[in-house]
Enzyme design. Structure first.
Site, PDB file in Angstrom:
ATOM      1  N   ASP A 101      44.712  51.079  16.795  1.00 57.98           N
ATOM      2  CA  ASP A 101      45.040  52.499  16.916  1.00 57.98           C
ATOM      3  C   ASP A 101      44.159  53.368  16.017  1.00 57.98           C
ATOM      4  O   ASP A 101      43.949  54.547  16.320  1.00 57.98           O
ATOM      5  CB  ASP A 101      46.512  52.737  16.557  1.00 57.98           C
ATOM      6  CG  ASP A 101      47.456  52.323  17.668  1.00 57.98           C
ATOM      7  OD1 ASP A 101      47.004  52.208  18.816  1.00 57.98           O
ATOM      8  OD2 ASP A 101      48.649  52.112  17.381  1.00 57.98           O
ATOM      9  N   GLN A 119      55.067  50.219  18.084  1.00 61.84           N
ATOM     10  CA  GLN A 119      54.718  50.905  19.327  1.00 61.84           C
ATOM     11  C   GLN A 119      55.911  51.625  19.933  1.00 61.84           C
ATOM     12  O   GLN A 119      55.761  52.664  20.578  1.00 61.84           O
ATOM     13  CB  GLN A 119      54.124  49.908  20.322  1.00 61.84           C
ATOM     14  CG  GLN A 119      52.795  49.311  19.865  1.00 61.84           C
ATOM     15  CD  GLN A 119      51.764  50.381  19.525  1.00 61.84           C
ATOM     16  OE1 GLN A 119      51.338  51.142  20.376  1.00 61.84           O
ATOM     17  NE2 GLN A 119      51.352  50.437  18.258  1.00 61.84           N
ATOM     18  N   HIS A 152      56.444  55.461  19.315  1.00 58.70           N
ATOM     19  CA  HIS A 152      55.657  56.500  19.968  1.00 58.70           C
ATOM     20  C   HIS A 152      56.520  57.421  20.816  1.00 58.70           C
ATOM     21  O   HIS A 152      56.348  58.644  20.811  1.00 58.70           O
ATOM     22  CB  HIS A 152      54.592  55.860  20.874  1.00 58.70           C
ATOM     23  CG  HIS A 152      53.297  55.594  20.194  1.00 58.70           C
ATOM     24  ND1 HIS A 152      52.381  56.570  19.906  1.00 58.70           N
ATOM     25  CD2 HIS A 152      52.756  54.434  19.747  1.00 58.70           C
ATOM     26  CE1 HIS A 152      51.330  56.047  19.311  1.00 58.70           C
ATOM     27  NE2 HIS A 152      51.528  54.754  19.202  1.00 58.70           N
ATOM     28  N   HIS A 198      17.734  56.002  62.730  1.00 58.62           N
ATOM     29  CA  HIS A 198      17.421  55.421  61.429  1.00 58.62           C
ATOM     30  C   HIS A 198      16.077  54.692  61.496  1.00 58.62           C
ATOM     31  O   HIS A 198      15.210  54.874  60.632  1.00 58.62           O
ATOM     32  CB  HIS A 198      18.509  54.429  61.010  1.00 58.62           C
ATOM     33  CG  HIS A 198      19.763  55.060  60.504  1.00 58.62           C
ATOM     34  ND1 HIS A 198      20.546  55.890  61.273  1.00 58.62           N
ATOM     35  CD2 HIS A 198      20.378  54.970  59.294  1.00 58.62           C
ATOM     36  CE1 HIS A 198      21.587  56.279  60.565  1.00 58.62           C
ATOM     37  NE2 HIS A 198      21.506  55.737  59.349  1.00 58.62           N
ATOM     38  N   GLU A 200      48.984  47.287  28.186  1.00 59.44           N
ATOM     39  CA  GLU A 200      48.012  48.120  27.472  1.00 59.44           C
ATOM     40  C   GLU A 200      47.506  47.373  26.240  1.00 59.44           C
ATOM     41  O   GLU A 200      46.307  47.248  26.022  1.00 59.44           O
ATOM     42  CB  GLU A 200      48.682  49.431  27.069  1.00 59.44           C
ATOM     43  CG  GLU A 200      47.799  50.341  26.255  1.00 59.44           C
ATOM     44  CD  GLU A 200      48.551  51.536  25.694  1.00 59.44           C
ATOM     45  OE1 GLU A 200      47.879  52.537  25.353  1.00 59.44           O
ATOM     46  OE2 GLU A 200      49.791  51.477  25.565  1.00 59.44           O
ATOM     47  N   HIS A 201      48.441  46.902  25.428  1.00 59.90           N
ATOM     48  CA  HIS A 201      48.105  46.133  24.222  1.00 59.90           C
ATOM     49  C   HIS A 201      48.716  44.747  24.340  1.00 59.90           C
ATOM     50  O   HIS A 201      49.919  44.613  24.591  1.00 59.90           O
ATOM     51  CB  HIS A 201      48.687  46.783  22.959  1.00 59.90           C
ATOM     52  CG  HIS A 201      48.337  48.225  22.780  1.00 59.90           C
ATOM     53  ND1 HIS A 201      49.231  49.249  23.038  1.00 59.90           N
ATOM     54  CD2 HIS A 201      47.192  48.819  22.361  1.00 59.90           C
ATOM     55  CE1 HIS A 201      48.651  50.413  22.779  1.00 59.90           C
ATOM     56  NE2 HIS A 201      47.421  50.177  22.373  1.00 59.90           N
ATOM     57  N   GLU A 261      23.147  48.410  65.042  1.00 54.85           N
ATOM     58  CA  GLU A 261      24.260  49.305  64.725  1.00 54.85           C
ATOM     59  C   GLU A 261      24.313  50.517  65.652  1.00 54.85           C
ATOM     60  O   GLU A 261      25.134  51.416  65.459  1.00 54.85           O
ATOM     61  CB  GLU A 261      24.161  49.754  63.264  1.00 54.85           C
ATOM     62  CG  GLU A 261      24.361  48.596  62.294  1.00 54.85           C
ATOM     63  CD  GLU A 261      24.353  49.039  60.835  1.00 54.85           C
ATOM     64  OE1 GLU A 261      24.025  50.220  60.561  1.00 54.85           O
ATOM     65  OE2 GLU A 261      24.686  48.201  59.974  1.00 54.85           O
ATOM     66  N   THR A 316      53.064  54.249  25.852  1.00 51.55           N
ATOM     67  CA  THR A 316      52.435  53.047  25.304  1.00 51.55           C
ATOM     68  C   THR A 316      53.189  51.771  25.634  1.00 51.55           C
ATOM     69  O   THR A 316      54.406  51.764  25.854  1.00 51.55           O
ATOM     70  CB  THR A 316      52.266  53.179  23.784  1.00 51.55           C
ATOM     71  OG1 THR A 316      51.394  52.159  23.300  1.00 51.55           O
ATOM     72  CG2 THR A 316      53.603  53.073  23.070  1.00 51.55           C
TER      73      THR A 316
END
Length: 442
Positions: free
Chosen positions: A365, A262, A265, A424, A331-332, A419, A240
């Protein structure tokens, strides 16, 4: 926490990326180890999983496929307050996830020519729920609910076996799974779980999934990179990260509380403060030291705060703070600054943005209704957090009738010739040959 002083420096974007605090060596080592663990599971199946359970989880002889009675027992015995909180979180995340499912849209390009844009759920999802240092029952909600909202019909859940619970998955995790109606659960942890979900384990009746999601440590995040291509994955939600941007109006104790929250963690967690106020930086450092020594996981917090991934960053002004934050892509991201709501739009690279000092990451969270499975390691510059869209595939359905095809026939032929792909154009022209029997088969 170390201090990075950027004041008085003019940094180009590449220079800013170079100074953000990262535990780069730890991530590189995790990738090599995780790739080997995944390969062992792919080739040896259950045997490899049992070896890994003994080595990493200190568990032997456990039931890898969780029996139904374990789920029922866990739901029956879960603390009533915890059950109520889980049910509340489920409802909030379900409402937040519903906004992530787009409606089908039809684009009419002309008479008889249309494109239908639709979003199809994958057939099967595998979710990983950490349970080592913390049994993240809330992650069950964050992973399963978006998959269900997306319309995924088959969901398998994996979480580490717990030595302290006789080799079973943590009972609170099982209770959350049972609340959500998940009955396919496996006691498998770490990178091995990602490999098992991706490649399947025939001896356990575990079929491969289409998408793997879920947070974890750097080994889990690296395992997702190892299986990418075999299955879809969400972003690498590894160890985290929290980055707090604060000015002299911020409350240093609240900033410190959020950094420590945090850091608890994992030893690899990142806690970063960015501020243009030296006085605030000093007061936060003091408050962090006090809180870190008093908290339950003091040793873990101390290791995270002392690591190369954590720092107090001094900047000249708000603009430099914005540039640093967008380069870091946390992340946060918490904004403890004057005019936070208006400023939030300029902080463009973050997994989730928490505006004002009454919106802590801890809220996200558990109970905000947002999702807490978010990109780490700078991936928020280009990747999104987990949502219902993780389990959806945008798909276009094209419908043209003969007259509509005729309207663009010459364009197709011209471009195919340019092309040097003449077949095609011939494929279109064949539908206008006299011998062609044209039948509308829609």
């Amino acid at each position: 926490m170390r201090t990075i002083d950027l004041r008085g420096k003019s940094l180009a974007p590449a220079d800013m990326l170079a100074v953000v605090p990262r535990a780069a060596q730890a991530r590189a080592e995790a990738l090599a180890t995780a790739a080997q663990i995944v390969d062992d599971v792919r080739t040896a199946g259950e045997s490899a999983l049992r070896d890994q359970a003994e080595r990493f989880d200190h568990v032997v002889g456990h039931a890898i496929r969780v029996p139904a009675e374990h789920l029922a027992e866990a739901l029956e015995s879960v603390d009533p307050e915890v059950r109520t909180a889980l049910e509340n979180a489920i409802g909030r995340v379900r409402r937040g996830s519903a906004a992530q499912v787009p409606a089908a849209h039809i684009t009419e390009l002309g008479p008889g020519a249309r494109i239908i844009q639709r979003w199809q759920p994958v057939g099967r999802a595998g979710v990983y729920i950490p349970g080592g240092k913390a049994p993240l029952a809330s992650s069950v909600v964050m992973n399963v609910v978006p998959a269900q909202v997306a319309g995924v019909g088959s969901i398998a859940l994996a979480s580490p076996p717990q030595a302290g619970h006789g080799g079973r998955v943590h009972p609170t995790i099982l209770a959350a799974a049972a609340l959500l109606g998940i009955d396919e659960v496996y006691a498998i942890g770490g990178a091995g779980a990602i490999g098992a979900l991706a490649y399947g384990v025939a001896g356990l009746g575990l079929d491969p999934v289409d998408v793997v999601s879920g947070p974890g440590n750097n080994y889990v995040a690296s395992a997702k990179r190892a299986v990418a291509g075999a299955v879809g994955t969400d972003s690498e939600a590894g160890a985290t990260e929290i980055l707090v941007v604060a000015d002299d109006t911020a409350d240093p104790d609240l900033v410190a509380a959020d950094l420590v929250s945090q850091a608890e963690h994992d030893e690899q967690a990142s806690a970063v403060l960015v501020t243009d106020s030296v006085e605030l930086a000093d007061r936060v450092a003091d408050a962090v030291a006090r809180r870190a020594s008093d908290t339950l996981h003091a040793q873990r917090v101390a290791a995270a705060l002392a690591g190369p991934q954590s720092a107090i960053v001094l900047v000249d002004d708000r603009g430099m703070a914005e540039a640093f934050s967008n380069a870091y892509a946390p992340e946060h991201l918490e904004l403890h600054i004057a005019g936070a709501a208006e400023a939030a739009e300029r902080f463009t690279s973050a997994g989730a943005v928490f505006v004002g000092d009454q919106t802590p990451v801890s809220l996200g969270d558990y109970m905000a209704g947002s999702n807490h499975v978010l990109p780490t390691g700078g991936q928020a510059r280009y990747a999104a957090g987990l949502g219902a869209y993780t389990f959806l595939r945008p798909q276009q359905v094209i419908e043209y009738d003969h007259a509509a095809l005729d309207q663009v026939r010459e364009g197709v032929i011209a471009l195919s010739a340019a092309e040097i792909l003449p077949a095609h154009g011939e494929a279109v022209q064949a539908r206008f040959a006299e011998r062609s029997v044209r039948v509308d088969r829609r």
